[in-house]
Motif scaffolding. Structure first.
Motif, mmCIF file in Angstrom:
data_model
loop_
_atom_site.group_PDB
_atom_site.id
_atom_site.type_symbol
_atom_site.label_atom_id
_atom_site.label_comp_id
_atom_site.label_asym_id
_atom_site.label_seq_id
_atom_site.Cartn_x
_atom_site.Cartn_y
_atom_site.Cartn_z
ATOM 1 N N ASP A 83 17.853 -22.426 52.542
ATOM 2 C CA ASP A 83 19.040 -22.098 51.728
ATOM 3 C C ASP A 83 20.266 -21.764 52.571
ATOM 4 N N GLY A 84 20.489 -22.509 53.635
ATOM 5 C CA GLY A 84 21.678 -22.318 54.461
ATOM 6 C C GLY A 84 21.604 -21.172 55.453
ATOM 7 N N SER A 85 20.470 -20.494 55.541
ATOM 8 C CA SER A 85 20.343 -19.417 56.516
ATOM 9 C C SER A 85 19.235 -19.749 57.513
ATOM 10 N N THR A 86 19.302 -19.103 58.650
ATOM 11 C CA THR A 86 18.318 -19.310 59.712
ATOM 12 C C THR A 86 17.779 -17.952 60.135
ATOM 13 N N VAL A 87 16.458 -17.846 60.266
ATOM 14 C CA VAL A 87 15.851 -16.603 60.748
ATOM 15 C C VAL A 87 14.815 -16.923 61.816
ATOM 16 N N ILE A 88 14.551 -15.928 62.628
ATOM 17 C CA ILE A 88 13.529 -16.013 63.664
ATOM 18 C C ILE A 88 12.559 -14.866 63.392
ATOM 19 N N ALA A 89 11.333 -15.200 63.008
ATOM 20 C CA ALA A 89 10.313 -14.178 62.753
ATOM 21 C C ALA A 89 9.770 -13.720 64.096
ATOM 22 N N ALA A 90 10.180 -12.536 64.521
ATOM 23 C CA ALA A 90 9.872 -12.067 65.870
ATOM 24 C C ALA A 90 9.029 -10.792 65.860
ATOM 25 N N THR A 91 8.136 -10.660 64.895
ATOM 26 C CA THR A 91 7.336 -9.444 64.758
ATOM 27 C C THR A 91 6.578 -9.105 66.039
ATOM 28 N N GLY A 92 5.892 -10.074 66.626
ATOM 29 C CA GLY A 92 5.145 -9.826 67.860
ATOM 30 C C GLY A 92 6.046 -9.382 68.995
ATOM 31 N N PHE A 93 7.187 -10.017 69.114
ATOM 32 C CA PHE A 93 8.149 -9.667 70.160
ATOM 33 C C PHE A 93 8.659 -8.242 69.966
ATOM 34 N N PHE A 94 9.018 -7.901 68.723
ATOM 35 C CA PHE A 94 9.492 -6.542 68.432
ATOM 36 C C PHE A 94 8.423 -5.509 68.775
ATOM 37 N N LYS A 95 7.174 -5.770 68.376
ATOM 38 C CA LYS A 95 6.087 -4.822 68.639
ATOM 39 C C LYS A 95 5.809 -4.693 70.126
ATOM 40 N N GLU A 96 5.743 -5.823 70.820
ATOM 41 C CA GLU A 96 5.433 -5.806 72.250
ATOM 42 C C GLU A 96 6.435 -4.980 73.047
ATOM 43 N N HIS A 97 7.686 -5.009 72.634
ATOM 44 C CA HIS A 97 8.742 -4.313 73.383
ATOM 45 C C HIS A 97 9.245 -3.064 72.671
ATOM 46 N N ASP A 98 8.541 -2.625 71.624
ATOM 47 C CA ASP A 98 8.885 -1.418 70.875
ATOM 48 C C ASP A 98 10.363 -1.413 70.470
ATOM 49 N N LEU A 99 10.769 -2.490 69.775
ATOM 50 C CA LEU A 99 12.170 -2.679 69.407
ATOM 51 C C LEU A 99 12.423 -2.528 67.909
ATOM 52 N N SER A 100 11.645 -1.731 67.216
ATOM 53 C CA SER A 100 11.844 -1.583 65.780
ATOM 54 C C SER A 100 13.184 -0.896 65.492
ATOM 55 N N VAL A 101 13.742 -1.223 64.342
ATOM 56 C CA VAL A 101 14.995 -0.612 63.896
ATOM 57 C C VAL A 101 14.801 -0.037 62.498
ATOM 58 N N ASP A 102 15.506 1.055 62.202
ATOM 59 C CA ASP A 102 15.403 1.715 60.895
ATOM 60 C C ASP A 102 16.314 1.072 59.855
ATOM 61 N N GLN A 103 17.322 0.358 60.323
ATOM 62 C CA GLN A 103 18.221 -0.344 59.431
ATOM 63 C C GLN A 103 18.718 -1.609 60.146
ATOM 64 N N THR A 104 19.164 -2.563 59.382
ATOM 65 C CA THR A 104 19.662 -3.794 59.973
ATOM 66 C C THR A 104 20.889 -3.485 60.831
ATOM 67 N N ILE A 105 20.886 -4.045 62.032
ATOM 68 C CA ILE A 105 21.994 -3.829 62.975
ATOM 69 C C ILE A 105 22.525 -5.200 63.398
ATOM 70 N N ARG A 106 23.842 -5.348 63.408
ATOM 71 C CA ARG A 106 24.457 -6.589 63.857
ATOM 72 C C ARG A 106 24.957 -6.445 65.287
ATOM 73 N N TYR A 107 24.654 -7.452 66.093
ATOM 74 C CA TYR A 107 25.115 -7.497 67.477
ATOM 75 C C TYR A 107 25.910 -8.762 67.709
ATOM 76 N N SER A 108 26.959 -8.661 68.476
ATOM 77 C CA SER A 108 27.717 -9.831 68.882
ATOM 78 C C SER A 108 27.006 -10.455 70.070
ATOM 79 N N PRO A 109 26.804 -11.769 70.047
ATOM 80 C CA PRO A 109 26.152 -12.416 71.192
ATOM 81 C C PRO A 109 27.101 -12.487 72.385
ATOM 82 N N GLU A 110 26.538 -12.450 73.568
ATOM 83 C CA GLU A 110 27.337 -12.578 74.789
ATOM 84 C C GLU A 110 26.859 -13.767 75.573
#
Length: 110
Positions: A83-110
């Motif tokens: 539907d015009g959007s793109t996502v990357i399901a990165a559950t394993g990556f988030f868990k492996e590096h302990d990168l969970s977030v409590d709310q959605t956060i937007r970052y500008s790419p560099e």
């Protein structure tokens, strides 16, 4: 320039105009998905099928390396388009590096 003098060009970039493409950002969502907005997809992920995710712990940075094909490897994550959007399901990556977030956060790419 008044309304009568104003013209619109169909191929503005060839005429030296800089085209505004919108703000680039990637959302880190609470469901452990990365969601690049349409501008990031158009500018950096168009024609790509997957990304390699890498984490630099010293700088707390995540790198997305676009790939033209999807590979059956642990560090390769498919780009899921719907539907015009793109996502990357990165559950394993988030868990492996302990990168969970409590709310959605937007970052500008560099």
């Amino acid at each position: 320039m008044d309304k009568q003098e104003r013209t619109f060009r169909s191929n503005a970039t060839d005429e030296g105009f800089d085209i505004f493409h919108g703000r680039e950002y990637i959302s880190f969502r609470t469901d452990s998905h990365l969601a690049p907005n349409s501008t990031v997809v158009e500018q950096h992920l168009k024609g790509k099928e997957a990304v390699i995710l890498a984490y630099n712990e010293a700088n707390n940075e995540v790198a997305l390396i676009p790939l033209s094909a999807d590979y059956d490897r642990g560090d390769v994550y498919s780009l899921k388009r719907s539907d015009g959007s793109t996502v990357i399901a990165a559950t394993g990556f988030f868990k492996e590096h302990d990168l969970s977030v409590d709310q959605t956060i937007r970052y500008s790419p560099e």
